[in-house]
Design an enzyme around this catalytic site. Structure first.
Site, PDB file in Angstrom:
ATOM      1  N   LYS A   1      18.076  -0.939   9.141  1.00  0.00           N
ATOM      2  CA  LYS A   1      18.252  -1.339   7.743  1.00  0.00           C
ATOM      3  C   LYS A   1      19.621  -1.979   7.506  1.00  0.00           C
ATOM      4  CE  LYS A   1      14.564  -0.273   5.233  1.00  0.00           C
ATOM      5  NZ  LYS A   1      13.942  -1.209   4.274  1.00  0.00           N
ATOM      6  N   THR A   3      18.708   1.015   1.693  1.00  0.00           N
ATOM      7  CA  THR A   3      18.539   2.463   1.605  1.00  0.00           C
ATOM      8  C   THR A   3      19.873   3.190   1.596  1.00  0.00           C
ATOM      9  OG1 THR A   3      17.740   4.403   2.858  1.00  0.00           O
ATOM     10  CG2 THR A   3      18.261   2.436   4.121  1.00  0.00           C
ATOM     11  N   TYR A  60      16.522   4.125  12.116  1.00  0.00           N
ATOM     12  CA  TYR A  60      16.048   3.557  10.852  1.00  0.00           C
ATOM     13  C   TYR A  60      17.202   2.954  10.063  1.00  0.00           C
ATOM     14  CZ  TYR A  60      14.709   3.585   5.903  1.00  0.00           C
ATOM     15  OH  TYR A  60      14.514   3.244   4.592  1.00  0.00           O
ATOM     16  N   GLU A  62      20.426   5.688   3.269  1.00  0.00           N
ATOM     17  CA  GLU A  62      20.682   6.127   4.636  1.00  0.00           C
ATOM     18  C   GLU A  62      21.734   5.252   5.328  1.00  0.00           C
ATOM     19  OE1 GLU A  62      19.476   8.713   6.498  1.00  0.00           O
ATOM     20  OE2 GLU A  62      18.338   9.540   4.822  1.00  0.00           O
ATOM     21  N   THR A  98       0.815  -1.214   0.000  1.00  0.00           N
ATOM     22  CA  THR A  98       0.000   0.000   0.000  1.00  0.00           C
ATOM     23  C   THR A  98       0.849   1.265   0.000  1.00  0.00           C
ATOM     24  OG1 THR A  98      -0.146  -0.043   2.421  1.00  0.00           O
ATOM     25  CG2 THR A  98      -1.923  -1.124   1.183  1.00  0.00           C
TER      26      THR A  98
END
Length: 383
Positions: free
Chosen positions: A161, A133, A157, A135, A11
């Site tokens: 990851k 990512t 985060y 990041e 989604t």
């Protein structure tokens, strides 16, 4: 026989574009969505098919990366040829407020998927894509960043990851899985969540142009990011899983832009000039002029008179609350490996991305504008 793909986070922005892309390629797509008391399927509603239809292309399942039994059941029932793990608590700033949940979903969630595939004896059937990512690079050790650049994560985060990245590599090497990481740099679109910086900017510029908002407050205007279009990046995800051998790939445009310039380009897209003044938390931007022909074409003639009166006003400010506890100042990717091995090239320039986002946000904000004009109350949970 149709190929079967399972997408976590279907989604979201990437999940929606990827589902559409795979369905056009003839896949049966299974998607995992979290249970909510509100519908949160707007991005994929155009792909929805009634459950009573036979041979559906899109089938949704309730699930969560924090629930290993649930994930194992869904993977066992769907027997996917490909799994795209796109689900995550993906807002960097919020990860500082919810570090435990972020670790549970973004780190252990990856392990749960890999372990489910192993326990179900699907290791040699199911190919796995892990959404890594840029990041991960955080306090960058090399410019530009490529697959061999050392990681230095600077947020809960990114640290979560990092675990997801290395556990994917570990299961690939330990169990012979076709499991790959896509180290995707920032990718945006009209489907981007409203709290992410690029969408926050294009929504605010649209509302300012329509007279619905006076000013937008930002964080670190000097942060530099490598921005691409999400439509280009889902093509790369698919290409990664079509390779004979699994591997890890940086996906990026190789061009970096400050948030300050992204704001300037968004105003310029509708024919509005702005000028930044000051430094740090005192920095502001004010309106300096308007190209009325371009403004009329992009926004509408009925808004010019009101907007013209605002020339000289401040429309951008800085709020220290939007700064991260530890900043990531510069990200720019080197996608040579992806270009060479995957044949991947981005089709959208940054200007084209901003044009796409501004067009769609102007259209959305005009709907809100007319509803308010007619006396309706607009409930906006992102303001």
């Amino acid at each position: 026989m149709r190929k079967v793909a399972l997408i976590t986070g279907i989604t979201g922005q990437d999940g929606a574009y990827l589902a559409e892309y795979l369905i056009k390629k003839g896949y049966t797509v299974h998607g995992i969505k979290r249970r909510s008391s509100m519908f949160n399927t707007e991005r994929i509603d155009h792909l929805y098919q009634d459950p009573h239809i036979e041979n559906r292309s899109l089938i949704l399942h309730y699930g969560d990366l924090t629930d290993s039994l649930n994930l194992t059941r869904i993977i066992g029932e769907t027997q996917p040829d490909e799994i795209y793990n796109l689900a995550a608590m993906s807002h960097v700033k919020v990860s500082f407020d919810t570090p435990e949940y972020t670790a549970n979903a973004d780190a252990l969630g990856v392990l749960r998927i890999l372990e489910a595939v192993r326990l179900l004896n699907l290791a040699h059937k199911t190919r796995i894509y892990q959404a890594s990512t840029s990041e991960l690079y955080g306090l960058v050790q090399e410019v530009p960043q490529k697959e061999t650049t050392p990681f230095y994560p600077r947020s809960p985060y990114a640290v979560a990851k990092l675990y997801g990245y290395w556990i994917t590599v570990n299961y690939r090497e330990a169990y012979g899985m076709h499991a790959s990481n896509g180290i995707l740099f920032n990718h945006e679109s009209p489907l981007r969540g409203e709290t992410f910086v690029t969408r926050k900017v294009t929504r605010a510029v649209s509302r300012i142009a329509l007279g619905m908002q006076n000013k937008v407050y930002m964080g670190n205007l000097s942060a530099k990011r490598d921005w691409g279009h999400a439509k280009d990046y889902v093509r790369a995800m698919y290409a990664i899983l079509q390779q004979d051998e699994p591997s890890d790939y940086v996906i990026a445009t190789g061009i970096t832009t400050t948030i300050r310039d992204f704001i300037r380009m968004s105003f310029d897209e509708i024919g509005v000039g702005i000028e930044f003044q000051g430094e740090g938390v005192q920095e502001t931007a004010r309106l300096t002029g308007i190209d009325e022909k371009r403004f009329t074409h992009k926004v509408g003639n009925e808004y010019i008179e009101t907007f013209r009166k605002r020339i000289g006003e401040e429309v951008v400010g800085v709020d220290p609350n939007y700064f991260r506890p530890s900043e990531v100042d510069l990200l720019i990717g080197d996608a040579t490996k992806a270009r060479t091995r995957l044949g991947w090239e981005p089709k959208y320039s940054l200007n084209a991305l901003i044009e796409d986002m501004m067009y769609n946000d102007l259209k959305l904000m005009k709907k809100d504008f007319y509803l308010k004009k007619e006396g309706y109350t607009i409930l906006n949970y992102f303001e």
